[in-house]
Scaffold this motif. Structure first.
Motif, short mmCIF file in Angstrom:
data_model
loop_
_atom_site.label_atom_id
_atom_site.label_comp_id
_atom_site.label_asym_id
_atom_site.label_seq_id
_atom_site.Cartn_x
_atom_site.Cartn_y
_atom_site.Cartn_z
N LEU A 81 0.84 -1.19 0.00
CA LEU A 81 0.00 0.00 0.00
C LEU A 81 0.88 1.25 0.00
CD1 LEU A 81 -3.09 0.72 0.25
CD2 LEU A 81 -2.65 1.03 2.68
N ALA A 82 1.94 1.22 0.80
CA ALA A 82 2.86 2.35 0.86
C ALA A 82 3.56 2.56 -0.47
CB ALA A 82 3.88 2.13 1.98
N ALA A 83 3.97 1.45 -1.12
CA ALA A 83 4.64 1.55 -2.42
C ALA A 83 3.71 2.13 -3.46
CB ALA A 83 5.12 0.16 -2.85
N MET A 84 2.45 1.71 -3.44
CA MET A 84 1.46 2.20 -4.39
C MET A 84 1.31 3.72 -4.28
SD MET A 84 -2.29 0.54 -5.03
CE MET A 84 -2.74 0.65 -3.30
N ASP A 85 1.21 4.22 -3.05
CA ASP A 85 1.03 5.65 -2.86
C ASP A 85 2.33 6.42 -3.06
OD1 ASP A 85 -1.55 4.96 -2.38
OD2 ASP A 85 -1.60 5.59 -0.28
N LEU A 86 3.46 5.78 -2.84
CA LEU A 86 4.75 6.41 -3.09
C LEU A 86 4.90 6.81 -4.56
CD1 LEU A 86 7.66 7.14 -2.10
CD2 LEU A 86 8.29 4.77 -2.62
N LEU A 87 4.34 6.01 -5.44
CA LEU A 87 4.47 6.25 -6.88
C LEU A 87 3.60 7.40 -7.38
CD1 LEU A 87 4.53 2.54 -8.10
CD2 LEU A 87 6.43 4.17 -8.20
N ILE A 88 2.63 7.83 -6.59
CA ILE A 88 1.67 8.84 -7.06
C ILE A 88 2.39 10.12 -7.49
CG2 ILE A 88 -0.25 10.34 -6.41
CD1 ILE A 88 -1.20 8.10 -4.53
N GLU A 89 3.19 10.68 -6.61
CA GLU A 89 3.90 11.92 -6.96
C GLU A 89 5.19 11.64 -7.72
OE1 GLU A 89 2.60 15.18 -6.45
OE2 GLU A 89 0.92 13.81 -6.20
N ALA A 90 5.77 10.44 -7.52
CA ALA A 90 7.01 10.10 -8.23
C ALA A 90 6.80 10.06 -9.74
CB ALA A 90 7.55 8.76 -7.74
N GLU A 91 5.58 9.76 -10.20
CA GLU A 91 5.36 9.63 -11.64
C GLU A 91 5.18 10.97 -12.35
OE1 GLU A 91 1.90 7.61 -12.97
OE2 GLU A 91 0.49 8.76 -11.77
N HIS A 92 5.17 12.07 -11.59
CA HIS A 92 4.99 13.38 -12.23
C HIS A 92 6.15 13.72 -13.16
CE1 HIS A 92 1.39 15.52 -10.88
NE2 HIS A 92 1.45 14.79 -9.79
N GLY A 93 7.36 13.39 -12.75
CA GLY A 93 8.51 13.72 -13.58
C GLY A 93 9.81 13.46 -12.86
N PRO A 94 10.93 13.42 -13.58
CA PRO A 94 12.21 13.12 -12.95
C PRO A 94 12.69 14.20 -11.99
CG PRO A 94 12.50 13.76 -15.26
CD PRO A 94 11.04 13.59 -15.03
#
Length: 441
Positions: free
Chosen positions: A255-268
Protein backbone atom coordinates in the motif's frame (compact mmCIF):
# COMPACT_ATOMS: atom_id res chain seq x y z
CA UNK A 1 14.79 -6.45 -5.67
CA UNK A 2 14.45 -3.08 -7.36
CA UNK A 3 16.92 -0.28 -8.01
CA UNK A 4 15.52 1.99 -5.30
CA UNK A 5 17.39 4.37 -3.03
CA UNK A 6 17.10 3.04 0.57
CA UNK A 7 18.57 5.03 3.44
CA UNK A 8 18.89 4.25 7.16
CA UNK A 9 18.24 7.51 8.92
CA UNK A 10 20.24 6.73 12.07
CA UNK A 11 23.47 6.09 10.15
CA UNK A 12 23.47 9.26 8.06
CA UNK A 13 25.98 12.08 8.53
CA UNK A 14 24.58 15.62 8.85
CA UNK A 15 25.66 16.26 5.24
CA UNK A 16 23.97 13.12 3.94
CA UNK A 17 20.79 13.93 5.87
CA UNK A 18 20.75 17.44 4.43
CA UNK A 19 21.06 15.94 0.95
CA UNK A 20 17.88 13.93 1.51
CA UNK A 21 15.78 17.07 2.00
CA UNK A 22 17.25 18.96 -0.95
CA UNK A 23 14.78 19.69 -3.76
CA UNK A 24 15.30 19.90 -7.49
CA UNK A 25 14.69 23.66 -7.60
CA UNK A 26 16.87 24.42 -4.57
CA UNK A 27 19.62 25.77 -6.86
CA UNK A 28 18.06 27.86 -9.60
CA UNK A 29 21.24 29.64 -10.68
CA UNK A 30 21.42 27.89 -14.05
CA UNK A 31 17.74 28.52 -14.74
CA UNK A 32 17.93 32.17 -13.69
CA UNK A 33 20.63 32.81 -16.29
CA UNK A 34 18.59 31.14 -19.04
CA UNK A 35 15.29 32.75 -18.05
CA UNK A 36 16.54 36.35 -17.94
CA UNK A 37 16.79 36.81 -21.75
CA UNK A 38 13.36 35.19 -22.22
CA UNK A 39 11.85 37.72 -19.83
CA UNK A 40 13.59 40.61 -21.58
CA UNK A 41 12.41 39.43 -24.99
CA UNK A 42 8.78 39.30 -23.82
CA UNK A 43 9.10 42.71 -22.19
CA UNK A 44 10.42 44.34 -25.37
CA UNK A 45 8.79 42.28 -28.14
CA UNK A 46 5.46 41.26 -26.60
CA UNK A 47 3.35 38.86 -28.65
CA UNK A 48 6.09 38.28 -31.23
CA UNK A 49 8.31 36.78 -28.52
CA UNK A 50 5.45 34.60 -27.26
CA UNK A 51 4.90 33.22 -30.77
CA UNK A 52 8.62 32.56 -31.24
CA UNK A 53 9.02 30.81 -27.88
CA UNK A 54 5.81 28.83 -28.41
CA UNK A 55 7.25 27.43 -31.60
CA UNK A 56 10.75 26.91 -30.16
CA UNK A 57 9.86 25.41 -26.77
CA UNK A 58 6.44 23.83 -27.38
CA UNK A 59 6.70 22.96 -31.07
CA UNK A 60 3.51 24.95 -31.73
CA UNK A 61 4.25 25.81 -35.36
CA UNK A 62 0.71 26.96 -36.08
CA UNK A 63 0.64 29.52 -33.25
CA UNK A 64 -0.04 33.09 -34.37
CA UNK A 65 -0.96 36.34 -32.67
CA UNK A 66 -4.60 35.81 -33.64
CA UNK A 67 -4.65 32.37 -31.96
CA UNK A 68 -2.79 33.23 -28.74
CA UNK A 69 -6.09 33.51 -26.89
CA UNK A 70 -8.58 30.63 -26.80
CA UNK A 71 -11.84 31.46 -28.56
CA UNK A 72 -15.39 30.55 -27.67
CA UNK A 73 -15.23 28.03 -30.51
CA UNK A 74 -12.16 26.45 -28.86
CA UNK A 75 -14.16 25.98 -25.65
CA UNK A 76 -17.14 24.51 -27.51
CA UNK A 77 -14.90 22.10 -29.42
CA UNK A 78 -13.28 20.99 -26.19
CA UNK A 79 -16.61 19.80 -24.79
CA UNK A 80 -17.10 17.72 -27.93
CA UNK A 81 -13.59 16.26 -27.68
CA UNK A 82 -13.61 15.22 -24.00
CA UNK A 83 -15.39 12.00 -22.99
CA UNK A 84 -18.62 12.47 -21.00
CA UNK A 85 -17.28 10.53 -18.00
CA UNK A 86 -14.26 12.86 -17.83
CA UNK A 87 -16.52 15.91 -17.95
CA UNK A 88 -18.65 14.41 -15.19
CA UNK A 89 -15.57 13.73 -13.05
CA UNK A 90 -14.47 17.35 -13.56
CA UNK A 91 -17.92 18.57 -12.49
CA UNK A 92 -17.81 16.30 -9.42
CA UNK A 93 -14.37 17.58 -8.40
CA UNK A 94 -15.25 21.22 -8.98
CA UNK A 95 -18.42 20.83 -6.91
CA UNK A 96 -16.42 19.58 -3.93
CA UNK A 97 -13.66 22.16 -4.41
CA UNK A 98 -16.25 24.94 -4.57
CA UNK A 99 -18.04 23.71 -1.43
CA UNK A 100 -14.74 23.60 0.48
CA UNK A 101 -13.60 27.05 -0.61
CA UNK A 102 -16.98 28.69 -0.01
CA UNK A 103 -16.75 27.41 3.56
CA UNK A 104 -13.17 28.72 3.77
CA UNK A 105 -13.99 32.23 2.55
CA UNK A 106 -13.82 34.90 5.28
CA UNK A 107 -16.61 37.33 6.07
CA UNK A 108 -16.30 40.43 3.84
CA UNK A 109 -15.80 42.61 6.92
CA UNK A 110 -15.69 42.41 10.69
CA UNK A 111 -15.48 45.14 13.35
CA UNK A 112 -14.91 44.76 17.07
CA UNK A 113 -15.23 47.39 19.79
CA UNK A 114 -11.66 47.31 21.12
CA UNK A 115 -12.33 49.97 23.77
CA UNK A 116 -15.54 51.94 24.46
CA UNK A 117 -16.18 53.97 21.32
CA UNK A 118 -13.15 52.62 19.43
CA UNK A 119 -13.65 50.01 16.71
CA UNK A 120 -11.16 47.99 14.65
CA UNK A 121 -11.45 45.17 12.14
CA UNK A 122 -10.64 43.82 8.71
CA UNK A 123 -12.21 44.12 5.28
CA UNK A 124 -11.55 41.62 2.47
CA UNK A 125 -11.83 42.61 -1.20
CA UNK A 126 -10.81 40.63 -4.28
CA UNK A 127 -7.54 41.31 -6.06
CA UNK A 128 -8.38 42.94 -9.38
CA UNK A 129 -6.51 40.52 -11.66
CA UNK A 130 -4.84 37.14 -11.11
CA UNK A 131 -3.18 34.83 -13.63
CA UNK A 132 -3.53 31.08 -13.13
CA UNK A 133 -0.59 28.99 -14.33
CA UNK A 134 -1.54 25.51 -15.56
CA UNK A 135 1.46 23.35 -16.57
CA UNK A 136 1.48 20.88 -19.42
CA UNK A 137 5.04 19.72 -20.05
CA UNK A 138 4.75 16.18 -18.66
CA UNK A 139 1.01 15.72 -19.09
CA UNK A 140 -2.35 17.50 -19.08
CA UNK A 141 -3.60 18.99 -15.82
CA UNK A 142 -7.26 19.98 -15.78
CA UNK A 143 -7.05 19.34 -12.03
CA UNK A 144 -4.70 22.33 -11.67
CA UNK A 145 -7.23 24.41 -13.59
CA UNK A 146 -9.88 23.30 -11.11
CA UNK A 147 -7.73 24.06 -8.07
CA UNK A 148 -6.61 27.50 -9.22
CA UNK A 149 -9.84 28.69 -10.83
CA UNK A 150 -12.42 27.81 -8.18
CA UNK A 151 -10.96 29.79 -5.24
CA UNK A 152 -10.46 32.79 -7.54
CA UNK A 153 -14.09 32.63 -8.66
CA UNK A 154 -15.29 32.18 -5.06
CA UNK A 155 -13.19 35.20 -4.02
CA UNK A 156 -14.84 37.28 -6.75
CA UNK A 157 -11.70 38.25 -8.69
CA UNK A 158 -13.07 40.22 -11.69
CA UNK A 159 -10.21 39.35 -14.04
CA UNK A 160 -9.03 35.73 -13.93
CA UNK A 161 -6.95 34.38 -16.80
CA UNK A 162 -5.29 31.01 -17.37
CA UNK A 163 -1.86 30.73 -18.98
CA UNK A 164 -0.96 27.26 -20.20
CA UNK A 165 1.47 25.92 -22.84
CA UNK A 166 0.07 25.11 -26.27
CA UNK A 167 0.46 21.65 -27.76
CA UNK A 168 2.26 21.04 -31.05
CA UNK A 169 -1.07 21.70 -32.77
CA UNK A 170 -1.15 25.17 -31.22
CA UNK A 171 -4.21 24.28 -29.14
CA UNK A 172 -4.93 24.16 -25.41
CA UNK A 173 -5.53 20.78 -23.76
CA UNK A 174 -9.26 20.15 -24.22
CA UNK A 175 -9.95 19.02 -20.63
CA UNK A 176 -8.27 22.18 -19.34
CA UNK A 177 -10.74 24.28 -21.35
CA UNK A 178 -13.63 22.17 -20.06
CA UNK A 179 -12.51 22.62 -16.46
CA UNK A 180 -11.99 26.35 -16.96
CA UNK A 181 -15.51 26.91 -18.31
CA UNK A 182 -17.18 24.75 -15.64
CA UNK A 183 -15.23 26.59 -12.92
CA UNK A 184 -16.18 29.98 -14.39
CA UNK A 185 -13.06 31.18 -16.21
CA UNK A 186 -13.36 32.07 -19.91
CA UNK A 187 -9.96 33.72 -20.57
CA UNK A 188 -7.20 31.29 -21.53
CA UNK A 189 -3.89 32.23 -23.15
CA UNK A 190 -1.82 29.67 -25.07
CA UNK A 191 1.52 30.47 -23.49
CA UNK A 192 3.59 28.63 -20.89
CA UNK A 193 6.98 28.53 -19.23
CA UNK A 194 9.00 31.57 -18.23
CA UNK A 195 7.49 33.52 -21.13
CA UNK A 196 4.01 33.12 -19.61
CA UNK A 197 5.14 34.60 -16.30
CA UNK A 198 6.73 37.52 -18.15
CA UNK A 199 3.63 38.02 -20.31
CA UNK A 200 1.28 38.45 -17.34
CA UNK A 201 3.88 40.50 -15.44
CA UNK A 202 4.32 43.11 -18.19
CA UNK A 203 1.30 42.58 -20.44
CA UNK A 204 1.51 42.20 -24.23
CA UNK A 205 -0.72 43.11 -27.14
CA UNK A 206 -2.87 40.05 -26.43
CA UNK A 207 -2.12 39.04 -22.83
CA UNK A 208 -3.42 41.36 -20.13
CA UNK A 209 -1.12 42.37 -17.28
CA UNK A 210 -2.03 40.79 -13.92
CA UNK A 211 -1.30 41.78 -10.34
CA UNK A 212 -0.53 38.21 -9.23
CA UNK A 213 0.20 34.75 -10.61
CA UNK A 214 -0.56 31.46 -8.84
CA UNK A 215 -0.08 27.81 -9.76
CA UNK A 216 2.69 25.21 -9.91
CA UNK A 217 5.36 25.01 -12.57
CA UNK A 218 8.77 23.77 -13.63
CA UNK A 219 12.06 25.28 -12.39
CA UNK A 220 11.84 27.58 -15.44
CA UNK A 221 8.55 28.96 -14.14
CA UNK A 222 9.87 29.16 -10.56
CA UNK A 223 12.96 31.04 -11.76
CA UNK A 224 10.86 33.50 -13.76
CA UNK A 225 8.63 34.15 -10.76
CA UNK A 226 11.70 34.85 -8.65
CA UNK A 227 13.17 37.30 -11.16
CA UNK A 228 9.85 39.08 -11.63
CA UNK A 229 8.84 39.25 -7.97
CA UNK A 230 9.24 43.02 -8.04
CA UNK A 231 6.84 43.31 -11.00
CA UNK A 232 4.15 40.73 -10.16
CA UNK A 233 3.18 38.95 -6.93
CA UNK A 234 4.53 35.41 -7.51
CA UNK A 235 2.22 33.73 -4.98
CA UNK A 236 3.27 30.76 -2.89
CA UNK A 237 6.34 28.77 -4.02
CA UNK A 238 4.94 25.88 -6.08
CA UNK A 239 7.51 23.90 -8.03
CA UNK A 240 7.91 20.23 -9.00
CA UNK A 241 5.83 17.69 -7.05
CA UNK A 242 7.02 16.18 -3.78
CA UNK A 243 5.56 13.81 -1.19
CA UNK A 244 6.27 11.76 1.89
CA UNK A 245 4.38 8.58 2.68
CA UNK A 246 4.71 8.12 6.45
CA UNK A 247 3.84 4.49 7.20
CA UNK A 248 3.86 2.48 10.40
CA UNK A 249 3.77 -1.29 10.90
CA UNK A 250 -0.04 -1.41 10.89
CA UNK A 251 -0.22 -1.19 7.08
CA UNK A 252 1.04 -3.39 4.25
CA UNK A 253 4.17 -2.15 2.51
CA UNK A 254 2.54 -2.70 -0.88
CA UNK A 255 0.00 0.00 0.00
CA UNK A 256 2.86 2.35 0.86
CA UNK A 257 4.64 1.55 -2.42
CA UNK A 258 1.46 2.20 -4.39
CA UNK A 259 1.03 5.65 -2.86
CA UNK A 260 4.75 6.41 -3.09
CA UNK A 261 4.47 6.25 -6.88
CA UNK A 262 1.67 8.84 -7.06
CA UNK A 263 3.90 11.92 -6.96
CA UNK A 264 7.01 10.10 -8.23
CA UNK A 265 5.36 9.63 -11.64
CA UNK A 266 4.99 13.38 -12.23
CA UNK A 267 8.51 13.72 -13.58
CA UNK A 268 12.21 13.12 -12.95
CA UNK A 269 12.44 16.45 -11.08
CA UNK A 270 9.86 15.30 -8.50
CA UNK A 271 10.68 14.10 -4.96
CA UNK A 272 9.00 11.14 -3.25
CA UNK A 273 9.94 9.29 -0.06
CA UNK A 274 8.49 6.44 1.94
CA UNK A 275 9.42 6.99 5.59
CA UNK A 276 8.84 4.17 8.08
CA UNK A 277 10.29 2.47 11.14
CA UNK A 278 9.27 -0.99 9.92
CA UNK A 279 11.72 -3.32 8.15
CA UNK A 280 8.72 -5.39 7.04
CA UNK A 281 7.07 -2.37 5.38
CA UNK A 282 10.34 -1.66 3.53
CA UNK A 283 10.64 -5.26 2.30
CA UNK A 284 7.00 -5.42 1.21
CA UNK A 285 7.27 -2.08 -0.58
CA UNK A 286 10.38 -3.14 -2.49
CA UNK A 287 8.70 -6.43 -3.43
CA UNK A 288 5.54 -4.66 -4.65
CA UNK A 289 7.19 -2.05 -6.88
CA UNK A 290 7.93 -4.31 -9.89
CA UNK A 291 4.30 -5.43 -10.09
CA UNK A 292 3.10 -1.83 -9.76
CA UNK A 293 5.47 -0.67 -12.49
CA UNK A 294 4.14 -3.44 -14.72
CA UNK A 295 0.69 -1.82 -14.49
CA UNK A 296 1.91 1.68 -15.39
CA UNK A 297 2.59 3.37 -18.73
CA UNK A 298 6.26 3.29 -19.87
CA UNK A 299 6.68 7.06 -19.53
CA UNK A 300 5.44 7.10 -15.92
CA UNK A 301 7.63 4.09 -15.09
CA UNK A 302 10.62 5.97 -16.48
CA UNK A 303 9.81 9.05 -14.39
CA UNK A 304 9.16 7.19 -11.14
CA UNK A 305 12.22 4.95 -11.52
CA UNK A 306 14.36 8.06 -11.98
CA UNK A 307 12.92 9.60 -8.80
CA UNK A 308 13.07 6.53 -6.57
CA UNK A 309 16.53 5.53 -7.78
CA UNK A 310 17.99 9.02 -7.55
CA UNK A 311 18.90 11.44 -4.80
CA UNK A 312 15.42 12.95 -4.40
CA UNK A 313 13.40 9.84 -3.65
CA UNK A 314 13.27 6.32 -2.29
CA UNK A 315 12.82 4.82 1.16
CA UNK A 316 13.99 6.14 4.52
CA UNK A 317 14.11 3.66 7.40
CA UNK A 318 13.93 5.41 10.77
CA UNK A 319 14.77 3.93 14.18
CA UNK A 320 11.30 4.85 15.49
CA UNK A 321 8.13 6.60 14.42
CA UNK A 322 9.19 9.57 16.55
CA UNK A 323 12.37 9.81 14.46
CA UNK A 324 10.28 9.38 11.30
CA UNK A 325 8.02 12.28 12.30
CA UNK A 326 11.08 14.42 13.08
CA UNK A 327 12.36 13.77 9.55
CA UNK A 328 8.97 14.77 8.09
CA UNK A 329 9.15 18.08 9.95
CA UNK A 330 12.68 18.64 8.69
CA UNK A 331 11.63 17.88 5.12
CA UNK A 332 8.41 19.99 5.25
CA UNK A 333 6.71 18.15 2.39
CA UNK A 334 4.14 19.41 -0.08
CA UNK A 335 2.02 16.23 0.30
CA UNK A 336 2.09 14.03 3.41
CA UNK A 337 0.17 10.80 3.76
CA UNK A 338 -0.03 9.24 7.20
CA UNK A 339 -0.55 5.58 6.37
CA UNK A 340 -1.67 4.01 9.61
CA UNK A 341 -4.73 2.34 11.08
CA UNK A 342 -4.53 5.06 13.76
CA UNK A 343 -3.29 8.14 11.85
CA UNK A 344 -4.37 10.65 14.47
CA UNK A 345 -1.78 9.10 16.79
CA UNK A 346 0.89 10.92 14.75
CA UNK A 347 -0.93 14.09 13.72
CA UNK A 348 0.17 15.99 16.83
CA UNK A 349 3.81 15.28 15.98
CA UNK A 350 3.61 16.88 12.54
CA UNK A 351 4.38 20.61 12.33
CA UNK A 352 5.61 21.16 8.78
CA UNK A 353 3.46 19.75 5.98
CA UNK A 354 1.30 21.62 3.50
CA UNK A 355 -1.23 18.80 3.13
CA UNK A 356 -1.80 15.99 5.64
CA UNK A 357 -3.88 13.05 4.40
CA UNK A 358 -5.02 10.70 7.11
CA UNK A 359 -5.32 6.92 6.95
CA UNK A 360 -5.24 4.20 4.28
CA UNK A 361 -8.37 5.43 2.46
CA UNK A 362 -7.06 8.93 1.68
CA UNK A 363 -4.40 8.64 -1.03
CA UNK A 364 -2.97 11.75 -2.68
CA UNK A 365 -4.99 10.83 -5.81
CA UNK A 366 -8.27 11.61 -4.07
CA UNK A 367 -6.94 14.89 -2.69
CA UNK A 368 -5.49 15.92 -6.06
CA UNK A 369 -8.73 15.49 -7.95
CA UNK A 370 -11.87 15.24 -5.88
CA UNK A 371 -11.86 15.80 -2.12
CA UNK A 372 -12.06 19.60 -2.01
CA UNK A 373 -9.01 21.06 -0.20
CA UNK A 374 -6.66 22.81 -2.57
CA UNK A 375 -3.90 20.71 -4.13
CA UNK A 376 -1.76 23.68 -5.19
CA UNK A 377 0.72 23.52 -2.35
CA UNK A 378 4.05 25.07 -1.34
CA UNK A 379 7.15 23.08 -2.28
CA UNK A 380 10.87 23.18 -1.44
CA UNK A 381 10.29 23.56 2.32
CA UNK A 382 7.70 26.26 1.69
CA UNK A 383 5.41 24.41 4.11
CA UNK A 384 7.50 25.86 6.94
CA UNK A 385 5.80 29.22 6.38
CA UNK A 386 3.12 28.81 3.67
CA UNK A 387 -0.16 26.92 3.48
CA UNK A 388 -2.16 25.62 0.50
CA UNK A 389 -3.60 27.94 -2.10
CA UNK A 390 -6.84 29.35 -0.68
CA UNK A 391 -9.55 31.91 -1.20
CA UNK A 392 -7.51 34.39 0.83
CA UNK A 393 -4.71 34.22 -1.78
CA UNK A 394 -7.14 35.97 -4.12
CA UNK A 395 -8.18 38.63 -1.59
CA UNK A 396 -6.67 41.82 -0.23
CA UNK A 397 -7.05 42.49 3.49
CA UNK A 398 -7.53 46.06 4.63
CA UNK A 399 -7.54 47.08 8.27
CA UNK A 400 -10.54 49.17 9.32
CA UNK A 401 -10.48 51.66 12.17
CA UNK A 402 -13.28 53.86 13.51
CA UNK A 403 -12.97 55.96 16.66
CA UNK A 404 -16.01 57.90 17.91
CA UNK A 405 -16.01 61.08 19.96
CA UNK A 406 -16.60 58.90 23.02
CA UNK A 407 -13.55 56.75 22.36
CA UNK A 408 -11.21 59.51 21.20
CA UNK A 409 -9.83 60.97 24.50
CA UNK A 410 -8.44 57.66 25.82
CA UNK A 411 -6.94 56.70 22.47
CA UNK A 412 -5.47 60.16 21.86
CA UNK A 413 -3.76 60.27 25.25
CA UNK A 414 -1.93 56.96 24.72
CA UNK A 415 -1.02 57.81 21.11
CA UNK A 416 0.28 61.24 22.13
CA UNK A 417 2.55 59.84 24.84
CA UNK A 418 4.12 57.31 22.48
CA UNK A 419 4.46 59.85 19.65
CA UNK A 420 6.39 62.20 21.96
CA UNK A 421 8.59 59.32 23.15
CA UNK A 422 9.49 58.35 19.60
CA UNK A 423 10.15 61.97 18.62
CA UNK A 424 7.40 62.38 16.02
CA UNK A 425 6.14 65.93 16.50
CA UNK A 426 3.34 65.93 13.94
CA UNK A 427 2.06 62.59 15.24
CA UNK A 428 1.74 64.19 18.67
CA UNK A 429 0.19 67.42 17.35
CA UNK A 430 -2.49 65.43 15.49
CA UNK A 431 -3.84 64.13 18.83
CA UNK A 432 -3.22 67.29 20.88
CA UNK A 433 -5.75 69.87 22.13
CA UNK A 434 -5.39 71.58 18.75
CA UNK A 435 -7.51 68.83 17.23
CA UNK A 436 -10.34 69.61 19.64
CA UNK A 437 -10.13 73.25 18.58
CA UNK A 438 -10.58 72.39 14.90
CA UNK A 439 -13.35 69.93 15.69
CA UNK A 440 -15.30 72.63 17.51
CA UNK A 441 -14.97 74.94 14.53
Amino acid sequence: MTDVNVQRLAGLSPEARAALVRRSEADLSGFLEKVAPIIEAVRTEGDAALIRFGREFDGAEGLTESTLKATEADFDAAFDAVAPEVIEAIRFGIGNIRAFHEEQAPEPMWLKEIRPGAFAGDRFTPIESVALYVPRGKGSFPSVTMMTSVPGVVAGVPDLAIVTPPGPDGKVDAATLVAARIAGVETVYKVGGAQAVAAVAFGTGTVKKAHKIVGPGSPWVVAAKRLLAGVIDPGLPAGPSESIILADASVHGGLAAMDLLIEAEHGPDSSAWLVTDSERVVEQALAALPELWARMSPLRVEFSRAVLGGSAGGIVLAASMADACAFVNEYAPEHLEILSREPFEYLGEIRNAAEILMGPHTPVSIANFALGPNAVLPTSMGAQTYGPLSVTDFLRRSSIGYVTAKGYPEMARAAGILAEYEGFSSHAIAVSDLRRTYLKE
